[in-house]
Design an enzyme around this catalytic site. Structure first.
Site, PDB file in Angstrom:
ATOM      1  CD  GLN A  21      -3.143  -0.908   0.160  1.00  0.00           C
ATOM      2  OE1 GLN A  21      -3.109   0.021  -0.631  1.00  0.00           O
ATOM      3  NE2 GLN A  21      -4.160  -1.761   0.196  1.00  0.00           N
ATOM      4  CB  SER A  22       0.543   4.570   1.522  1.00  0.00           C
ATOM      5  OG  SER A  22      -0.669   4.800   0.845  1.00  0.00           O
ATOM      6  CB  VAL A  23       5.082   0.963   2.773  1.00  0.00           C
ATOM      7  CG1 VAL A  23       6.584   0.896   3.049  1.00  0.00           C
ATOM      8  CG2 VAL A  23       4.317   0.836   4.075  1.00  0.00           C
ATOM      9  CB  SER A  24       4.245   1.949  -2.791  1.00  0.00           C
ATOM     10  OG  SER A  24       3.693   0.673  -2.597  1.00  0.00           O
ATOM     11  CE  LYS A  25       0.627   8.026  -1.068  1.00  0.00           C
ATOM     12  NZ  LYS A  25      -0.296   6.925  -0.832  1.00  0.00           N
TER      13      LYS A  25
END
Lengths: 314, 640
Positions: free
Chosen positions: B362-366
């Site tokens: 999820q937003s750890v990708s950011k």
């Protein structure tokens, strides 16, 4: 497992100058275990909301209450003892969130008042966290909003947040999804179930919507004309109803599967609260009626079910 | 009737019916009914089901000539309602009957039951003897005793009132009857009586019903055909069996699920929610298109020295005390890896995960995008103080015309964007549809590029922190455009291989093959820990400088104090901020972390040189309680 709420032989009369005008509750016996949900299902005027009002100690002064209410480790409690724990150990959410909130104060102001009463410190942070926990992504905006600026679903979430500010032992939910669209109501049900699993409060879930009750309840109590006519595990009551009224009620749910024009109907109407009831209140509408039905029916135990009926056999 | 037999005659023909209500702030107005066409056949029941605001009542009112449509119209029994004389209109209206939701409200409270039923007959010019005869007949047919004729509506029960309303609707012997929520204010057992009555009357009098209701059970019980209405259009029309047994539109499926009382099932609209996400987050590539991010040929190996004493630590949070295993179970953990001073000290897998399984970040990708940008800046590929549209001229006219890359990295773009994961109308839901993460039947936002171009500014950029996932997608697109290299290849070349990834990772792409930078990466738990180690090791891995130390120091220092923060961030981390796609705690140990919805984390404590990579499949996307539990969990591990 410990019992959170036990109500025995609860009866409520309304009196004017000492004269009984009517008896809308005629014998409520229910029990809720810690962390579990009891669903109360019944039609208009059967006494669902009055039962909740009596538990909360909020009956008007014209009401006379008999029977006893035991709550958690407080034992039997009276009206003034209830007032002391109402809003902290027992909290409640209502059918219509638009009218449950005061329209001239922001949600933040109203939640803050509740939090102050509960003696919560660091109010802003707690409110923000609480609103987040009920799935409101933008808590700051919600806190600054007036009730009319939020949708029904958001308001109901905010009301759930308010009811859970004090981490109650028991949450009473009175028709919490009735005023919402079906899909939004379902989201609210899922939220309540998730929060309950996480926080472990017990719940009294009141609704006329049999499907909603079945979805969230561990146990179901069916009320008719102020009396519990059948209780048991939710799945059992739904799949094999015993009391003639429960059978009629479940048979009345329309669906694509049932042929048109053949819904089970219960003749007549729910008796008015002003009716002077003798014996089984359902008898005059019941197709299984026998002579004995004009006397108060016994409680018949069928497996893990209790049914108030002369006709059913244990 | 229908069902394979020869279609009977058409009694009502609705053609491209549109109703627009003017709005003060809008030139276009609100389109309550959007060009609906449908025919009603003699003797059938057409049920329209929809939620409040879907336009079903407006449709019915326009079709039956109660409200003037904006365009389009109805042909009733071969005649148009438009342009008729009053007399002709009245004659045509005698063929129509109306039953509304609130029976007490649709009967004049000062009229007796007799007067209420007789009124339409009087208007039709019937003499009083015939009226009395007709009223008595109707009373009998709707199951009321003639003794009740002198009563007024307040003396009747809800069910009796609705019977009177039905008798009145049938008084003039209509051919088509509009039933607008006819049982919605009635109790279940009374509703069943009325539904049975309606069916009996339809058969005996050869009536055609136009039924509208929010209640799918009622509609599907009574109707031959069902039309599902949403936002002014029919999203699905078919025979009742077809619609109920094989619903095509996601909204229909959702309605059916809600009414059946069933739990949600796995599909493209539910995969992110618990418990479906438990399997889905480990198997994204089986149902969404992904591209590979390749592993290193010289993976960074850990020394393993498992510290069993961690299991005994106790953590106080949310009024309870947990041991580490208890808290991990409580937050629906799928995997956890703890690396301290380059040594693997704790590793647990649950829910079928192993050290070889990948899980959606999820937003750890950011945060991984943040690191890639550090490399790109160092190499002089881009200038982060330039507006985004400088590199992506397609975005001129959108919010990204003025917003800079740095502002997108720090989430200080002032953008009209609601990150509400539960609201299907939010920009976040639109982004999910554009990325292919949800079913998209809207015909809009086909692909990330076209969606991002529609985003607008809400104020001055750089002033306030506003978390917005679209900002990361635009940056993934930008860097790939500038370098003319697919995003996944940039990650392979500049982050994944240099940091010594042991396994291949993957990233979800949209229908045009553009990477979903905001949350699409899946990798193993250990590789996520290797990524976190880059921060602890000042950007170095395997003896090479992977990301610049200066960038790490700038990130650890957090955002400028001039940037207005958000309450939820301050509640969780007083003094904390968001910088370069990382969350800065401002805690004593200077921890920073990346976080994704449903409980994905990489937690880096540079002081104790600890990295924690952790995956979960929580039932709901975000909530403060779970965040607090995670913070307490990480701090307790790092302090041990």
């Amino acid at each position: 497992m410990s019992t959170v709420l036990k109500i025995s032989e609860l009866e409520v009369d309304f009196q004017i100058n000492g004269v009984i005008t009517n008896t809308p509750l005629r014998g409520i016996n229910i029990e809720i275990k810690a962390g579990k949900t009891l669903g109360i299902v019944g039609e208009t005027g059967c006494g669902k909301t009055l039962t909740a009002t009596a538990i909360m100690g909020l009956l008007p002064s014209s009401a006379v209450q008999r029977g006893q209410i035991e709550f958690a480790d407080h034992g039997v409690i009276n009206k003034s003892e209830m007032a002391a724990i109402r809003g902290s150990e027992i909290t409640m959410i209502f059918q219509n969130p638009q009218s449950a909130f005061n329209p001239i104060f922001t949600i933040g102001a109203q939640l803050t008042m509740v939090a102050q009463r509960r003696g919560i410190s660091d109010i802003k942070a707690i409110l923000v966290a609480r609103l987040e926990s009920v799935g409101l992504r933008d808590p700051r905006r919600v806190l600054e909003s007036y009730p009319h600026e939020l949708s029904g679903g958001m308001l109901q979430r905010a009301m759930i947040a308010m009811a859970l500010l004090s981490t109650p032992t028991l949450l009473i939910a009175d028709e919490p999804t009735t005023a919402l669209d079906a899909t939004i109501g379902d989201q609210v049900l899922t939220l309540i179930a998730t929060l309950q699993k996480r926080e472990g409060f017990a719940m009294l879930f009141i609704s006329h919507d049999v499907t909603a009750v079945a979805k969230v309840s561990d146990e179901i109590a069916v009320i008719y004309a102020g009396r519990v006519v059948e209780t048991g595990p939710a799945h059992d009551v739904m799949s094999s109803p015993q009391h003639p009224y429960t059978r009629g009620l479940l048979g009345a749910i329309p669906s694509a599967e049932k042929a048109r024009g053949t819904l089970v109907t219960i003749p007549g109407n729910v008796p008015s609260v002003l009716t002077n009831i003798k014996g089984c209140a359902f008898a005059e509408r019941c197709s299984a009626r026998i002579d004995k039905c004009d006397q108060e029916p016994p409680i018949v135990e069928i497996g893990n079910r209790s049914v108030a009926c002369w006709v059913v056999k244990s | 009737m229908l069902g394979g037999e020869i279609m009977s005659e058409i009694v009502m023909q609705i053609t491209e019916l549109t109703k627009v209500f003017p709005l003060r702030d809008s030139k276009v107005g609100f389109k309550a009914v959007d060009s609906i066409s449908i025919d009603l056949y003699k003797g059938e029941v057409l049920g329209v089901v929809g939620e409040s605001g879907s336009g079903k009542s407006t449709l019915a009112r326009c079709a039956f000539g109660i409200t003037e449509p904006t365009s389009g119209g109805t042909i009733i029994l071969g005649q148009s309602l438009v342009g008729k004389s009053r007399k002709a209109t009245r004659e045509l209206r005698a063929h129509l009957g109306f039953v509304f939701q609130d029976p007490a409200g649709s009967i004049n409270p000062r009229m007796s039951v007799h007067a209420a039923i007789a009124e339409p007959l009087m208007l039709a010019g019937m003499d009083s003897d015939s009226i009395d005869k007709r009223v008595n007949f109707l009373m009998d047919r709707v199951g009321l005793a003639t003794s009740q004729l002198s009563r007024k509506s307040h003396e009747l029960s809800g069910g009796q009132c609705q019977r009177v309303a039905i008798a009145r609707a049938l008084a003039t012997n209509p051919k088509i009857v509009l039933l607008d929520e006819p049982t919605s204010s009635l109790d279940l057992s009374v509703q069943a009586q009325i539904l049975n009555l309606l069916e009996e009357l339809r058969r005996d009098f050869d009536l055609t019903y136009f039924l509208i209701s929010h209640n799918l059970d009622v509609v599907s019980h009574l109707s031959d055909r069902v039309a599902v209405m949403k936002d002014g259009v029919f999203v699905e029309v078919g025979s009742t069996r077809q619609v109920v047994d094989a619903p095509k539109h996601p909204f229909t499926r959702e309605l059916i699920r809600v009414y059946s009382g069933a739990a949600r099932e796995f599909d493209l609209d539910t995969w992110q929610d618990g418990p479906m996400n438990r399997w889905a987050f480990q198997n994204v590539s089986t149902f969404l298109p992904t591209r590979k991010i390749e592993a290193s040929t010289k993976p960074l190996e850990f020394k393993a020295l498992i510290d069993d004493t961690l299991d005994a630590i106790t953590i106080d949070v949310a009024d309870s005390t947990y041991t580490l295993p208890e808290l991990l179970a409580d937050v629906d953990t799928d995997a956890i890896v703890v690396v301290r001073k380059a040594t693997l000290v704790y590793e647990k897998y649950f829910n079928d995960m192993t050290e070889d399984s990948v899980h959606l970040l999820q937003s750890v990708s950011k945060s991984i995008l943040g690191a890639l940008y550090a490399v790109m800046v160092e190499r002089g590929v881009i200038d982060i103080d330039k507006p985004i549209a400088f590199y992506l001229p397609e975005l001129v006219g959108s919010v990204y015309e003025d917003a800079t890359i740095a502002q997108a990295l720090d989430m200080t773009v002032a953008i009209n964007f609601s990150e509400d994961y539960s609201d299907p109308q939010s920009e976040m839901a639109r982004l999910d549809r554009a990325a292919g993460w949800r079913t998209n039947t809207t015909g809009q936002d086909l692909g990330l590029r076209s969606f991002l171009g529609t985003m607008t500014a809400s104020g001055e950029h750089g002033k306030a922190y506003q978390y917005c996932s679209a900002n990361t997608d635009v940056l993934a697109w930008l860097i790939s455009e500038v370098t003319q290299t697919p995003y996944q290849e940039l990650l392979t070349r500049y982050i994944w291989q240099p940091m010594g990834a042991h396994d291949d990772a993957s990233i979800i792409v949209d229908s045009e093959g553009l990477s979903v930078g905001n949350g699409g990466i899946s990798c193993t738990t250990r590789d996520l820990a290797r990524f976190g180690l880059l921060i602890v090791n000042h950007g170095r891995a395997n003896g090479e400088q992977v990301i610049p130390t200066a960038w790490i120091d700038a990130t650890l220092a957090g955002a400028s104090a001039d940037v207005e923060s958000a309450d939820y961030l301050q509640a969780l981390h007083p003094g904390g901020s968001y910088k370069n796609k990382w969350w800065i705690t401002a805690g004593a140990s200077r921890e920073i972390f990346g976080v994704g919805i449903y409980g994905q984390y990489v937690w880096v404590d540079p002081t104790s040189e600890t990295v924690i990579a952790k995956f979960s499949s929580l039932p709901i996307p975000v909530d403060g309680v779970h965040s607090r539990k995670h913070m307490a969990l990480f701090k307790a591990i790092c302090a041990h």
